[in-house]
Design a protein around this motif. Structure first.
Motif, short mmCIF file in Angstrom:
data_model
loop_
_atom_site.label_atom_id
_atom_site.label_comp_id
_atom_site.label_asym_id
_atom_site.label_seq_id
_atom_site.Cartn_x
_atom_site.Cartn_y
_atom_site.Cartn_z
N GLN A 137 6.80 21.34 38.85
CA GLN A 137 5.67 20.17 38.76
C GLN A 137 5.82 19.23 37.72
O GLN A 137 5.83 18.05 37.90
CB GLN A 137 4.44 20.96 38.66
CG GLN A 137 3.16 20.27 38.76
CD GLN A 137 1.82 21.01 38.32
OE1 GLN A 137 2.09 22.17 37.54
NE2 GLN A 137 0.77 20.59 38.80
N ARG A 138 6.12 19.61 36.40
CA ARG A 138 6.19 18.93 35.26
C ARG A 138 7.50 17.92 35.28
O ARG A 138 7.44 16.92 35.11
CB ARG A 138 6.45 19.98 33.93
CG ARG A 138 5.24 20.68 33.64
CD ARG A 138 5.06 21.70 32.65
NE ARG A 138 3.87 22.10 32.37
CZ ARG A 138 3.52 22.88 31.37
NH1 ARG A 138 4.40 23.20 30.49
NH2 ARG A 138 2.23 23.15 31.40
N ARG A 139 8.81 18.50 35.88
CA ARG A 139 9.52 17.72 36.11
C ARG A 139 9.45 16.79 37.31
O ARG A 139 9.68 15.32 36.93
CB ARG A 139 10.93 18.66 36.64
CG ARG A 139 12.05 17.79 37.05
CD ARG A 139 13.00 18.74 38.15
NE ARG A 139 12.32 18.83 39.36
CZ ARG A 139 13.02 18.44 40.61
NH1 ARG A 139 14.47 18.58 40.23
NH2 ARG A 139 12.66 18.58 41.50
N ASN A 140 8.55 16.89 38.29
CA ASN A 140 8.40 16.03 39.16
C ASN A 140 7.42 14.99 38.74
O ASN A 140 7.68 13.67 38.90
CB ASN A 140 7.70 16.58 40.49
CG ASN A 140 8.50 17.44 41.35
OD1 ASN A 140 9.95 17.34 40.93
ND2 ASN A 140 7.99 18.16 42.25
N THR A 141 6.57 15.31 37.83
CA THR A 141 5.76 14.29 37.05
C THR A 141 6.43 13.36 36.15
O THR A 141 6.33 12.36 36.11
CB THR A 141 4.79 15.14 36.11
OG1 THR A 141 3.83 15.89 36.90
CG2 THR A 141 3.71 14.17 35.52
N LEU A 142 7.41 13.90 35.57
CA LEU A 142 8.33 13.26 34.56
C LEU A 142 9.16 12.04 35.54
O LEU A 142 9.42 10.90 35.10
CB LEU A 142 9.34 13.93 33.81
CG LEU A 142 10.32 13.56 32.86
CD1 LEU A 142 9.39 12.43 31.79
CD2 LEU A 142 10.80 14.41 32.22
N LYS A 143 9.89 12.66 36.46
CA LYS A 143 10.48 11.87 37.22
C LYS A 143 9.77 10.64 37.88
O LYS A 143 10.34 9.54 38.15
CB LYS A 143 11.30 12.49 38.45
CG LYS A 143 12.28 13.29 38.16
CD LYS A 143 12.90 14.23 38.89
CE LYS A 143 13.44 13.47 40.40
NZ LYS A 143 14.20 14.36 41.37
N GLN A 144 8.60 11.26 38.56
CA GLN A 144 7.59 9.98 39.37
C GLN A 144 7.19 8.91 38.29
O GLN A 144 7.37 7.83 38.29
CB GLN A 144 6.58 10.58 40.02
CG GLN A 144 6.88 11.22 41.13
CD GLN A 144 6.03 12.48 41.64
OE1 GLN A 144 4.95 12.30 40.99
NE2 GLN A 144 6.38 13.09 42.77
N GLY A 145 6.81 9.70 36.94
CA GLY A 145 6.45 8.55 36.07
C GLY A 145 7.61 7.67 35.50
O GLY A 145 7.10 6.43 35.34
N LEU A 146 8.68 8.03 35.40
CA LEU A 146 9.87 7.14 34.84
C LEU A 146 9.94 6.32 36.02
O LEU A 146 10.24 4.86 35.66
CB LEU A 146 10.99 8.10 34.75
CG LEU A 146 11.29 8.79 33.44
CD1 LEU A 146 12.36 9.96 33.43
CD2 LEU A 146 11.42 8.24 32.46
N ALA A 147 9.98 6.50 37.25
CA ALA A 147 10.20 5.71 38.36
C ALA A 147 9.27 4.63 38.51
O ALA A 147 9.60 3.42 38.52
CB ALA A 147 10.19 6.32 39.63
N THR A 148 7.81 5.00 38.34
CA THR A 148 6.66 4.09 38.33
C THR A 148 6.72 3.12 37.13
O THR A 148 6.75 1.85 37.47
CB THR A 148 5.33 4.87 38.02
OG1 THR A 148 5.50 6.06 38.95
CG2 THR A 148 4.21 4.06 38.22
N HIS A 149 7.15 3.63 35.98
CA HIS A 149 6.98 2.74 34.88
C HIS A 149 8.35 1.82 34.61
O HIS A 149 8.22 0.91 33.98
CB HIS A 149 6.61 3.71 33.28
CG HIS A 149 5.52 4.12 33.53
ND1 HIS A 149 4.34 3.43 33.47
CD2 HIS A 149 5.03 5.58 33.15
CE1 HIS A 149 3.13 4.32 33.39
NE2 HIS A 149 3.81 5.38 33.11
N PHE A 150 9.42 2.54 35.02
CA PHE A 150 10.70 1.64 34.56
C PHE A 150 11.33 1.28 36.01
O PHE A 150 12.57 0.79 35.47
CB PHE A 150 11.36 2.54 33.64
CG PHE A 150 10.82 3.13 32.28
CD1 PHE A 150 10.68 2.18 31.56
CD2 PHE A 150 10.30 4.23 32.54
CE1 PHE A 150 9.88 2.70 30.29
CE2 PHE A 150 9.65 4.70 31.18
CZ PHE A 150 9.38 3.71 29.97
N SER A 151 11.03 1.60 37.18
CA SER A 151 11.69 1.38 38.24
C SER A 151 13.25 1.36 38.23
O SER A 151 13.82 2.31 37.75
CB SER A 151 10.99 0.22 38.83
OG SER A 151 11.10 -1.03 38.16
#
Ligand SMILES: Cc1ncc(COP(=O)(O)O)c(C=O)c1O
Length: 461
Positions: free
Chosen positions: A368-382
């Protein structure tokens, strides 16, 4: 007359007060060698204490060599008892680094510290302490307790495909000690060894003390580049993280595993497999150990720092048969053995299924923490960010196409109270890995990860 002050309200006994004051003045040279001390009767009268008190203080100082009695002539300060100390001033607060309270630290390799199974571990530890035989309170075997070695041999066969007899196991104080033992076991000055590049600087430091040639072999998305292994001179051993390359996260392919084993056979070198966090696999099938392919050639290292807690300092080595006795000897000469009670507690923790349960729970949490990090990276930095090595473990690598992590950029990130770890810190190759950072996520909550990424965005975009 001698100036000694007595405090009758103090809890320090009178003998001790006199002893300490005289000792201090002799050490400082205020009472120099050859100086005659007052007769015990005189000093006792002056201090209004019994003569025995003074005599006992003198006796103690005489026994330790500060004073000497000369028959018929009294008590004197002995030669060579003064000592000028030059204490190093302790750094004032301004020299020490302070950590902001709201720091978001993406340090890798730290499990969720607040999820350590305190209650279960504590109950088992108490039970073992109360139930165990008196023998367990003595010195243990250098290789570790048979209860743990036997349990562990079944556990690592089941979970990692590691084949070994319990006697091939040596319980160590973490993987860090396993590396040092291997250094002492295998290395002589001038030898060559192979480390992956990038790797942890600590591992380089551990082996550098042996006065050896360290050959860094680069890795790519299929793991160690086996075609780049050095043959002249052939290495004493190759240290590798095949299940989750540290820090880039690649998995060594089966073709390269076979090439590596063939290389080791033909050059008669050892392979050291560091299997530090591979229980936490989130995608694809679990990767078996390299040791399972060639138990006679591979030295396997495991640790409980990632799946339980680094504070336990518990790890282990699985050795090919010819290395067992020499390694036990080195372990004995190093620290006799690792804590018996921690070993027995861990054995019971595994036997009762608590380790499996804890790992399963942590796997869900870390996913869950990894997914949050991955999604966050994709959202903020595409498109600006590419994620590497995220299928396993407690960290991933983020490569930012437009950013170089110079000291200036890292300082600006630190000013936002975020700490990230550039891959360039882990490499010997000049000007490489300028765009990549390691982000550990296991010990950060989902909220902390989100805040950390927002702060990072303020610097990087
Ligand atoms: C690559 C690697 N292997 C092993 C370890 C585990 O070391 P230890 O078991 O001494 O805590 C670490 C620690 O972070 C590591 O980075």
């Amino acid at each position: 007359m001698l100036w000694i002050s007595i405090d009758r309200t103090s809890t320090v006994p009178l003998i001790r007060q006199i002893y300490l004051q005289l000792r201090d003045r002799i050490l400082k040279g205020e009472l120099p060698a050859g100086c005659r001390l007052p007769a015990s009767r005189e000093l006792a009268a002056e201090l209004k204490v019994s003569r025995n008190v003074v005599l006992e203080a003198y006796d103690q100082l005489t026994a330790e060599g500060y004073l000497e009695g000369r028959t018929g002539s009294g008590t004197y300060v002995a030669q060579g008892a003064s000592w000028q100390r030059n204490p190093t001033p302790f750094p004032t607060a301004s020299h020490l680094t302070t950590t902001p309270d709201d720091l978001i630290d993406f340090r890798s390799g730290i499990p969720a510290l607040d999820r350590f199974p305190k209650k279960q571990w504590g109950q088992l530890a108490k039970m073992i302490c109360l139930e165990t035989s008196p023998d367990s309170f003595g010195y243990g075997a250098p290789e570790g307790c048979i209860e743990l070695r036997s349990t562990l041999s079944h556990y690592i066969l089941r979970t990692r495909g590691v084949h070994c007899h319990p006697d091939q196991l040596i319980i160590t104080t973490g993987a860090a000690q396993a590396f040092s033992l291997i250094g002492r076991l295998l290395l002589s000055p001038g030898d060559t060894l192979v480390l992956e590049d990038p790797t942890t600087p600590e591992i380089r430091e551990i082996f550098a003390v042996f006065d050896v040639e360290i050959c860094s072999v680069p890795v790519d998305d299929r793991g160690l580049q086996t075609h780049a292994l050095p043959t002249h001179p052939s290495p004493r051993f190759i240290l590798i993280t095949p299940s989750h390359q540290f820090p880039l996260g690649s998995v060594l392919t089966i073709q390269r595993r076979i090439e590596l084993l063939q290389f080791a056979r033909s050059t008669q070198c050892w392979i050291v497999e560091d299997d530090y966090d591979s229980e936490f696999r989130y995608e694809g099938t679990p990767v078996s150990s390299l040791q399972g392919l060639d138990p006679d050639r591979v030295i396997y290292i495991g640790t409980f720092s990632k799946n339980l807690s680094p504070a336990l300092r518990l790890g282990y080595l699985v050795l090919p048969v010819p290395l067992i006795e020499p390694c036990r000897r080195i372990k004995r000469l190093t620290d006799l053995h690792t804590s018996v009670f921690d070993q027995l507690t861990l054995a019971r923790f595994i036997q009762t299924g608590l380790l499996d349960r804890h790992i399963n729970q942590m796997k869900k949490l870390y996913r869950q923490r990894r997914n949050t990090l991955k999604q966050g990276l994709a959202t903020h930095f595409s498109e600006q960010v590419k994620i590497l090595g995220d299928s396993t473990g407690l960290h991933l690598v983020a490569a930012f196409t437009k950013t170089q992590f110079t000291s200036d950029v890292l300082q600006r990130i630190a000013q936002q109270h975020v700490r990230v770890y550039p891959v360039s810190n882990y490499t010997n190759l000049q000007n490489s890995y300028q765009h990549e950072i390691v982000l550990g996520y296991a010990n950060l909550s989902v909220t902390e990860i989100e805040i950390g990424l927002q702060r990072l965005k303020q610097v990087l975009i």
